[in-house]
Motif scaffolding. Structure first.
Motif, PDB file in Angstrom:
ATOM      1  N   LYS A 293       0.854  -1.185   0.000  1.00 38.51           N
ATOM      2  CA  LYS A 293       0.000   0.000   0.000  1.00 38.51           C
ATOM      3  C   LYS A 293       0.890   1.236   0.000  1.00 38.51           C
TER       4      LYS A 293
ATOM      5  N   PHE B 111       0.510   5.250  -0.258  1.00 35.97           N
ATOM      6  CA  PHE B 111      -0.459   6.347  -0.282  1.00 35.97           C
ATOM      7  C   PHE B 111      -0.044   7.379  -1.328  1.00 35.97           C
ATOM      8  N   SER B 112      -1.002   8.220  -1.687  1.00 41.52           N
ATOM      9  CA  SER B 112      -0.708   9.220  -2.725  1.00 41.52           C
ATOM     10  C   SER B 112       0.379  10.193  -2.265  1.00 41.52           C
ATOM     11  N   SER B 113       0.577  10.286  -0.930  1.00 41.39           N
ATOM     12  CA  SER B 113       1.664  11.109  -0.394  1.00 41.39           C
ATOM     13  C   SER B 113       3.040  10.504  -0.696  1.00 41.39           C
TER      14      SER B 113
END
Ligand code: ADP
Ligand code: ADP
Length: 228
Positions: free
Chosen positions: A11, A13-15
């Motif tokens: 996973k 994240f877009s960060s």
């Protein structure tokens, strides 16, 4: 058949934060698994993915013993208890626990008796008409547990549920969850960063490590119930 299987789940994240990297884990029916590890190692992310609340960047998650809906997610088989009891303040204890059943289309009469039964199970029988603000932290947590259990899920997910409670309340709730697990045969995945809590509750401990989050160790343990 397993309740849930994570296969090489990552996973990002877009960060750009890599919360999980190639995490694999299979949970069988009736297990009480504690997911243990330092803050930030991806425990909550993993739990949300198991709940079907968060997508994976790669790898896969399967729920082999659940009914799967059109979105590919398990249908009504999973109860979730968060650390913050997210109760509706304008609803009574009864109303908060009643809502999930009504959302599932259960009739008023059937829902009412199921709610009362569930409140009894968690020791809230006499508090059906109270409002959340009138309750202690431990009681609010009991309402959250009742709300998660009222739909009779196969899998109960708990994300550091008792971390904000005092030690005595926490111990009581631990005992109650353990009793509930034994009496119902429900599968539990319990996120904690307390080694003591994990050792007390579980019959299996999965230790995660951070950066990137993945399984570091996975071992069976005798629960305190069986030790007694
Ligand atoms: P995704 O890439 O899966 O869509 P996002 O990065 O868009 O996830 O974030 C989803 C939500 O989580 C947003 O509402 C964001 O504000 C919140 N969020 C961002 N960073 C964090 C963090 N470090 N911990 C918890 N929640 C966060
Ligand atoms: P834990 O539950 O073990 O404390 P989390 O699963 O909450 O760990 O977080 C794992 C990592 O992913 C952390 O670095 C966290 O800041 C980050 N993170 C969690 N949720 C988000 C989000 N929605 N957007 C961006 N980063 C996130």
């Amino acid at each position: 058949r397993p309740v849930v299987t994570l296969s090489n789940v990552s996973k990002v994240f877009s960060s750009g934060t890599v919360a999980l990297s190639t995490m694999s884990m299979t949970v069988e029916p009736g297990e009480f698994v504690s997911l243990l590890g330092p803050s930030g190692c991806g425990k909550s992310t993993a739990l949300r993915i198991i709940a079907g609340l968060g997508g994976v960047s790669s790898g896969s998650v399967d729920w082999p013993s659940s009914r799967i809906n059109a979105k590919g997610l398990p249908e009504g088989d999973i109860g979730f208890v968060f650390q913050e009891p997210t109760l509706l303040p304008w609803q009574t204890v009864f109303g908060n626990v009643y809502l999930p059943l009504r959302l599932q289309g259960v009739s008023k009469a059937a829902a009412t008796s199921t709610v009362l039964e569930t409140l009894d199970t968690v020791g809230l029988k006499d508090f059906a008409d109270a409002y959340p603000r009138q309750l202690s932290g431990g009681m609010k947590m009991r309402v959250s547990i009742a709300r998660a259990l009222v739909t009779n899920p196969k899998l109960l997910l708990m994300d550091e549920p008792f971390a904000a409670l005092d030690e005595i309340t926490r111990q009581k709730l631990n005992d109650d969850v353990l009793r509930l697990w034994r009496e119902t045969g429900i599968t539990v995945i319990f996120v904690t960063h307390s080694v003591f809590e994990a050792a007390y509750l579980s019959n299996r401990i999965v230790v995660m490590k951070a950066r990137p989050g993945r399984v570091h160790a996975d071992f069976p343990i005798t629960t305190s119930l069986e030790r007694d």
